[in-house]
Design a protein around this motif. Sequence first.
Motif, PDB file in Angstrom:
ATOM      1  N   GLY A 111     100.028   9.498 104.925  1.00  0.00           N
ATOM      2  CA  GLY A 111      99.228   9.191 103.741  1.00  0.00           C
ATOM      3  C   GLY A 111      97.749   9.182 104.088  1.00  0.00           C
ATOM      4  O   GLY A 111      96.906   9.686 103.337  1.00  0.00           O
ATOM      5  N   ALA A 112      97.434   8.623 105.264  1.00  0.00           N
ATOM      6  CA  ALA A 112      96.042   8.625 105.723  1.00  0.00           C
ATOM      7  C   ALA A 112      95.561  10.051 105.966  1.00  0.00           C
ATOM      8  O   ALA A 112      94.410  10.392 105.666  1.00  0.00           O
ATOM      9  CB  ALA A 112      95.919   7.786 107.002  1.00  0.00           C
ATOM     10  N   ALA A 113      96.460  10.893 106.491  1.00  0.00           N
ATOM     11  CA  ALA A 113      96.094  12.296 106.711  1.00  0.00           C
ATOM     12  C   ALA A 113      95.848  12.999 105.376  1.00  0.00           C
ATOM     13  O   ALA A 113      94.961  13.845 105.261  1.00  0.00           O
ATOM     14  CB  ALA A 113      97.205  13.017 107.489  1.00  0.00           C
ATOM     15  N   LEU A 114      96.627  12.615 104.365  1.00  0.00           N
ATOM     16  CA  LEU A 114      96.422  13.191 103.029  1.00  0.00           C
ATOM     17  C   LEU A 114      95.043  12.798 102.495  1.00  0.00           C
ATOM     18  O   LEU A 114      94.302  13.632 101.979  1.00  0.00           O
ATOM     19  CB  LEU A 114      97.521  12.711 102.075  1.00  0.00           C
ATOM     20  CG  LEU A 114      97.371  13.108 100.602  1.00  0.00           C
ATOM     21  CD1 LEU A 114      97.414  14.619 100.431  1.00  0.00           C
ATOM     22  CD2 LEU A 114      98.468  12.466  99.744  1.00  0.00           C
ATOM     23  N   GLU A 115      94.711  11.510 102.647  1.00  0.00           N
ATOM     24  CA  GLU A 115      93.392  11.054 102.199  1.00  0.00           C
ATOM     25  C   GLU A 115      92.277  11.794 102.925  1.00  0.00           C
ATOM     26  O   GLU A 115      91.229  12.078 102.353  1.00  0.00           O
ATOM     27  CB  GLU A 115      93.248   9.546 102.449  1.00  0.00           C
ATOM     28  CG  GLU A 115      93.863   8.683 101.363  1.00  0.00           C
ATOM     29  CD  GLU A 115      93.075   8.727 100.062  1.00  0.00           C
ATOM     30  OE1 GLU A 115      92.025   9.376 100.025  1.00  0.00           O
ATOM     31  OE2 GLU A 115      93.534   8.129  99.078  1.00  0.00           O
ATOM     32  N   ALA A 116      92.507  12.066 104.210  1.00  0.00           N
ATOM     33  CA  ALA A 116      91.454  12.669 105.027  1.00  0.00           C
ATOM     34  C   ALA A 116      91.423  14.191 104.907  1.00  0.00           C
ATOM     35  O   ALA A 116      90.526  14.836 105.437  1.00  0.00           O
ATOM     36  CB  ALA A 116      91.652  12.272 106.494  1.00  0.00           C
ATOM     37  N   SER A 117      92.400  14.769 104.205  1.00  0.00           N
ATOM     38  CA  SER A 117      92.463  16.227 104.219  1.00  0.00           C
ATOM     39  C   SER A 117      91.382  16.824 103.323  1.00  0.00           C
ATOM     40  O   SER A 117      90.942  16.233 102.351  1.00  0.00           O
ATOM     41  CB  SER A 117      93.854  16.707 103.785  1.00  0.00           C
ATOM     42  OG  SER A 117      93.967  16.676 102.379  1.00  0.00           O
ATOM     43  N   GLU A 118      91.001  18.024 103.695  1.00  0.00           N
ATOM     44  CA  GLU A 118      89.951  18.745 102.976  1.00  0.00           C
ATOM     45  C   GLU A 118      90.481  19.178 101.609  1.00  0.00           C
ATOM     46  O   GLU A 118      91.439  19.930 101.537  1.00  0.00           O
ATOM     47  CB  GLU A 118      89.578  19.973 103.817  1.00  0.00           C
ATOM     48  CG  GLU A 118      88.239  20.577 103.524  1.00  0.00           C
ATOM     49  CD  GLU A 118      87.101  19.612 103.830  1.00  0.00           C
ATOM     50  OE1 GLU A 118      86.220  19.504 102.964  1.00  0.00           O
ATOM     51  OE2 GLU A 118      87.119  18.986 104.903  1.00  0.00           O
ATOM     52  N   PRO A 119      89.874  18.701 100.492  1.00  0.00           N
ATOM     53  CA  PRO A 119      90.397  19.109  99.188  1.00  0.00           C
ATOM     54  C   PRO A 119      90.196  20.603  98.958  1.00  0.00           C
ATOM     55  O   PRO A 119      89.174  21.161  99.371  1.00  0.00           O
ATOM     56  CB  PRO A 119      89.541  18.314  98.187  1.00  0.00           C
ATOM     57  CG  PRO A 119      88.779  17.322  98.976  1.00  0.00           C
ATOM     58  CD  PRO A 119      88.714  17.809 100.390  1.00  0.00           C
ATOM     59  N   VAL A 120      91.174  21.237  98.338  1.00  0.00           N
ATOM     60  CA  VAL A 120      91.051  22.637  97.935  1.00  0.00           C
ATOM     61  C   VAL A 120      91.177  22.666  96.414  1.00  0.00           C
ATOM     62  O   VAL A 120      92.125  22.106  95.867  1.00  0.00           O
ATOM     63  CB  VAL A 120      92.153  23.506  98.581  1.00  0.00           C
ATOM     64  CG1 VAL A 120      92.126  24.926  98.020  1.00  0.00           C
ATOM     65  CG2 VAL A 120      91.996  23.534 100.093  1.00  0.00           C
ATOM     66  N   SER A 121      90.204  23.290  95.748  1.00  0.00           N
ATOM     67  CA  SER A 121      90.172  23.268  94.283  1.00  0.00           C
ATOM     68  C   SER A 121      91.481  23.760  93.681  1.00  0.00           C
ATOM     69  O   SER A 121      92.032  24.761  94.120  1.00  0.00           O
ATOM     70  CB  SER A 121      89.051  24.161  93.754  1.00  0.00           C
ATOM     71  OG  SER A 121      87.834  23.685  94.241  1.00  0.00           O
ATOM     72  N   MET A 122      91.895  23.033  92.645  1.00  0.00           N
ATOM     73  CA  MET A 122      93.074  23.464  91.910  1.00  0.00           C
ATOM     74  C   MET A 122      92.650  24.579  90.952  1.00  0.00           C
ATOM     75  O   MET A 122      91.466  24.731  90.656  1.00  0.00           O
ATOM     76  CB  MET A 122      93.657  22.294  91.127  1.00  0.00           C
ATOM     77  CG  MET A 122      94.153  21.137  92.002  1.00  0.00           C
ATOM     78  SD  MET A 122      95.629  21.539  92.961  1.00  0.00           S
ATOM     79  CE  MET A 122      96.902  21.558  91.693  1.00  0.00           C
ATOM     80  N   ARG A 123      93.628  25.327  90.441  1.00  0.00           N
ATOM     81  CA  ARG A 123      93.317  26.329  89.422  1.00  0.00           C
ATOM     82  C   ARG A 123      92.665  25.645  88.228  1.00  0.00           C
ATOM     83  O   ARG A 123      92.960  24.486  87.941  1.00  0.00           O
ATOM     84  CB  ARG A 123      94.602  27.036  88.978  1.00  0.00           C
ATOM     85  CG  ARG A 123      94.944  28.252  89.823  1.00  0.00           C
ATOM     86  CD  ARG A 123      95.823  29.218  89.042  1.00  0.00           C
ATOM     87  NE  ARG A 123      97.063  28.595  88.622  1.00  0.00           N
ATOM     88  CZ  ARG A 123      98.230  28.745  89.258  1.00  0.00           C
ATOM     89  NH1 ARG A 123      98.287  29.470  90.343  1.00  0.00           N
ATOM     90  NH2 ARG A 123      99.317  28.159  88.810  1.00  0.00           N
ATOM     91  N   ALA A 124      91.826  26.372  87.527  1.00  0.00           N
ATOM     92  CA  ALA A 124      91.058  25.775  86.437  1.00  0.00           C
ATOM     93  C   ALA A 124      91.956  25.125  85.385  1.00  0.00           C
ATOM     94  O   ALA A 124      91.619  24.092  84.811  1.00  0.00           O
ATOM     95  CB  ALA A 124      90.176  26.844  85.790  1.00  0.00           C
TER      96      ALA A 124
END
Lengths: 218, 215
Positions: free
Chosen positions: B50-63
């Motif tokens: 869960g901490a890794a999820l919080e720390a992960s680099e966000p990638v934009s979702m489709r519009a």
Amino acid sequence: MNAGLPVLSRSVRSKPSVPVRPWIRLQRTPFERPKATVEWAELIGRVAAHGDRDAFRLLFEHFAPRVKGLLMKIGTDRETAEEIAQNTLLAVWRKAAQFDPSSGGAAAWIFTIARNLRIDAARRAMRQARADQPDAVDDADDIVESPEMLMTRSEDVSRVAAALLRLSDEQSKVVRMSFIEERPHAEIAEVLGIPLGTVKSRIRLAMNRLRDLLDEPT
Amino acid sequence: MTISHHPPDELIADFATGRLDEANHLVVAVHLTQCPACRRFAGAMEHLAGAALEASEPVSMRADAFEAVLAKLDQPQPAPRAEVSSPSTLPDEDLPEILRRCRFGKQRRVAPGLKMQPIILPSASQSRAFLLWSAPGARMLQHSHSGTELTCVLKGSFSHEAGRYGPGDFDFGDGEVDHQPVVGPEEPCLCVVAMTGDLELHGLLGRMISPFVRL
């Protein structure tokens, strides 16, 4: 339901691009309830209690891109990662009532949902590949359903939370990077600024400490 | 029940992050249902994930992603698939719940004092899972593995160089292990096993019968 809620949604909304890392805050203020964790948990609670779409939007905007990012980092293609991220948040909406706020792990809960969806997707792909073979048997049933989260007993939940609180920031980081993110030791050494030769022993020490802490009664 | 042999940490982390093949996943899950310490450890791994999820680099979702999900919120959920019932092939044993939900193939004899029953896992890619019964006091043929062998004891016991394995104990064997387990004299030993690769039998007898031993 809670007088603090308007403040809560404002504080989350006002800084949408700043990643909130409850884990790190948890480390800095071990004796307070970690604020960020409560916020996500509160939002999930609002979804569960009133089907609150504003709360859901905040959860979506924060977690969906991170689920997508994490999945892509571990090798899922962009298309599948997008689909799993959407379905993860859809499941958050549907299963919100099952979330246990006392577990303190909104992100962990959402991670396990994404994980299970990814396992399902991989299994479907495997079955599809088998079905394309000439001698395939049609076996469309899911045999083993994985539980949402392993820990259903509250005693387990509180022990894990207590153990993780007592692990140092450095130790939880080294365990996370090595076992969860599977980063090579050289990269861990660079990130933590320690000699390569120290990485292995530090991981071992952290793991032993975690095991010991988990064995202690709360 | 005192459990003294546990899966390696890496294996539990792989379980918690969903990286295990279906058969391996099942056998680790069986151990976790028996072992509170490993269950807590796996729970800790989920929290760190869960901490890794919080720390992960966000990638934009489709519009249109949020709208697409919103549109689905009020749709009725698909009904959960009916459970597969297979009473005819369910072995007559007191199995943990997670195994009772599995589907089983036909039981068959492997060698004298040794029988197995495959667990049907349509999505397992590299590993296969089965129940394995061995007679009390049986001396297994000396063998090594070309892949890995994950074993969780359900009943009875066996011993090899690394110690004695009783109910709940977990044995991890890989290509480096060359062992000759001996089944405890008290009762038949029942294990759930996940295996990748092949067994390699040693000794003259092993080489003679190996074409007939298929696990």
